[in-house]
Design a protein around this motif. Structure first.
Motif: not given
Length: 452
Positions: A404-410, A416-421, A436-438
């Motif tokens: 449930g770490n939504e901020e890190t997921a964003k 990366v482009d997420v194909v299947d979580v 964005d990388e930093m």
């Protein structure tokens, strides 16, 4: 759980979450230790920004703090010119957030450190007049010269050590790499300053090194973050100063006592960020060691303690570790025990009981792995290892979603482009901004609390 309190010290509580049951021959014991401090007051409950109330009128507050703000004034702060202006404005906003009675100073950092205000090796006492004088001094700040962060920290240490206060805090802003002193020199400075004051560090823009800024904050038990756009500095500096003003007690240590035969595998802070404290132990008597936690206000943090116990017969029970929060006695006497909790081990042939994974332990084990695989994935990406980066960052996407770490997921979704979580299937983006990388790298150690 036990509670102990003393006048003008917040109340601390310790809760231990674990599955104490081990199978026959089992030796590894894990516990999540939640430490909560309440009753000390936070910045939200006290008048700030030059409020009319004096410190003596603010319940639970004393002017027992000193703060030094270190502003990067190297030549690169002039590119773009708005960067220096935003840094001045942010420092002014932080000064406005100082409560009356707090000792403070401002340092300009280049390849040398210069006192901007009040000067002559002194600290000023915050009130309406000194805040105005400090902001006037800031207007004269310009950019020029190199970067030697260790010199800034040593001057801050000298200034802070002149104050007879318990809370000593630094705020450091840099926009570039530490190019005008050696890594060994900075490391020596951090070792000299550790335990003397805490320090929050911020990198503005994208030309600084995440590892350097993280190293400063980690060594000095503060926070670190990126402010990608200079116009975000004022809000960030204000929030940092408000947090510093909320601290009520310093130099709290997590003391771990273990019985004969018990080996400590690791001690980590796991919320609000992952920080490995294992190597920072100082001996505190027979079979006891202290791990630094820094300053506290009204807040809660989680720690993961893992120990290895001797094997024992089925049905046997033992104390695997005792965790205490201790506060040193300034006079050199016995430290005050603020709170404590127990980590237990019980051997059983009940397979259901012994194989059950405690949800808190499982959650934070996943959060620690999340921080690790993000760093590994970004490192692989930088070296051109596409397969390695894809695998690690895919695992990170999977872990972020599961916890449930939504901020890190964003943040991951910008790299990366997420194909299947669910399976962690991703593709590396062809173009990723440096900011964005930093940001992902800087915030990779931030965790979410387990849902209890």
């Amino acid at each position: 759980m036990a509670n102990f309190s003393k006048s003008n010290v917040p109340q601390f509580s310790v809760d231990v979450y674990q599955n104490e049951y081990l199978p026959e021959g089992g030796r590894e014991v894990n516990g999540i230790v939640t430490v909560t401090s309440t009753g000390g007051g936070t910045s939200g409950g006290a008048p700030l920004l030059g409020a009319s109330a004096s410190p003596s009128q603010i319940p639970g507050r004393t002017p027992d703090a000193a703060v030094v703000v270190m502003v990067d004034c190297s030549g690169s702060m002039d590119y773009p010119p708005t960067k220096m202006r935003n840094a001045r404005d942010a420092t002014a906003a932080a000064i406005d957030t100082l409560r009356d009675g707090v000792a403070f100073a401002v340092v300009a950092g280049t390849h040398v450190a210069t006192e901007v205000y009040p000067g002559n090796g002194r600290l000023a006492t915050a009130d309406r007049s000194t805040r105005a004088q400090a902001k006037e001094a800031l207007r004269r700040l310009g950019a020029g010269g190199g970067t030697a962060i260790g010199t800034w920290l040593r001057l801050a240490d000298r200034l802070l050590s002149s104050a007879d206060v318990s809370i000593r805090h630094g705020i450091l802003l840099t926009d570039g790499r530490n190019e005008h002193e050696t890594p060994d020199a900075l490391r020596a400075t951090l070792e000299a300053c550790a335990g003397r004051f805490t320090c929050d560090a911020r990198g503005v823009g994208t030309d600084w090194e995440v590892e350097e800024v993280r190293g400063v904050a980690t060594a000095l038990l503060g926070s670190y973050d990126i402010v990608a756009e200079p116009d975000g500095l004022a809000a960030d500096f204000t929030a940092m100063m408000e947090d510093a003003m909320g601290k009520e007690v310093a130099d709290v240590a997590l003391r771990l006592w273990t019985p004969v035969g018990v080996e400590i595998k690791f001690v980590k802070q796991v919320a609000p960020t992952v920080e490995d404290l294992t190597g920072r132990r100082t001996e505190a008597g027979p079979r006891a060691g202290d791990y630094p936690t820094g300053s506290w206000g009204d807040e809660s943090r989680d720690y993961h303690v893992c120990v290895q116990v001797p094997t024992a017969a089925l049905g046997q029970e033992m104390l695997a570790a005792r965790v205490s929060l201790v506060l040193p006695d300034p006079a050199g006497g016995a430290p005050q025990v603020l709170s404590q909790g127990l980590v237990r081990a019980v051997w059983t042939d009940d397979m259901v009981a012994s194989t059950r994974i405690n949800p808190q332990v499982a959650h934070y084990t996943g959060q620690a792995e999340l921080a690790q695989v993000i760093q590994q994935g970004l490192d692989a990406r930088k070296t051109g290892d596409v397969d390695g980066a894809t695998a690690k960052l895919g695992r990170a996407v999977q872990l972020a979603a599961a916890s449930g770490n939504e901020e890190t997921a964003k943040l991951l979704a910008k790299v990366v482009d997420v194909v299947d979580v669910a399976t962690g299937t991703v593709r590396l983006k062809a173009k990723v901004t440096e900011a964005d990388e930093m940001t992902l790298e800087t915030r990779s150690t931030k965790t979410v609390r387990v849902k209890k």
